[in-house]
Design an enzyme around this catalytic site. Sequence first.
Site: not given
Length: 253
Positions: A9, A148, A150
């Site tokens: 992030n 990731d 998601n």
Amino acid sequence: MKIISYNVNGIRAALKKGFIEWLQAASPDVICIQETKAQKDQLKAEDFEAAGYPYQYWFSADKKGYSGVAIFCKKEPNHVAYGTGIETMDFEGRNIRVDYDEVSVMSMYLPSGTNSDRLDFKFKYMDEILDYATELRKTIPNLVICGDYNICHEAIDIHNPKMKGVSGFLPEERDWLSKFIASGFIDSFRFMNPERQEYSWWSYRANARANNKGWRLDYCMVTEALKEKISRAYILPDAKHSDHCPVVVEFQF
């Protein structure tokens, strides 16, 4: 061989929270990073070299400060593939792969479906990456796609399985992940830990991480050809440089 996948992030923000020191201590052979939110020239290569990673490969989004993936390696790979060659996904910097003799490792950042437009984009990406991975396995059977995704796959992967209508746990997304696995992949964490309820992402809201109200969105997906080589697969929730935490798979070659 130890492989870590980590959505940081924002790599620059993670660096301010001790990411380099953590990386040196964790000491993976390969680390796959997602959501770098940076261009290569915005960082100091020598910082990562000092931690033991002289081989650094970046694939950033066209849009600055957005998306982006990277892979850092202790040992130089035979080949690096930047992107997939599919224009609709590559402009957002979502895939990079390193190839070794024993295994190829991809860092992938699958889009989130934050609104209807992005959900449509996510579904398109999901279709395209499944086709791409299926074709890739024909020439690279020993493949690990870390990243990731998601998506929470099963009820055990989310703190509140009654959650309805939220991207990341939609029936269509979960069905796609089942289809992805059925195409020839193993969810290494679930394979090694069939009953463990652990998460890799927590919202910044409502003290979710402290209360462990999380989602398992990050995976080290391993092709069936590598099944017998998996020695460990686990999650590192104590690493706190991001709203995600690292996930790990280890192989015995």
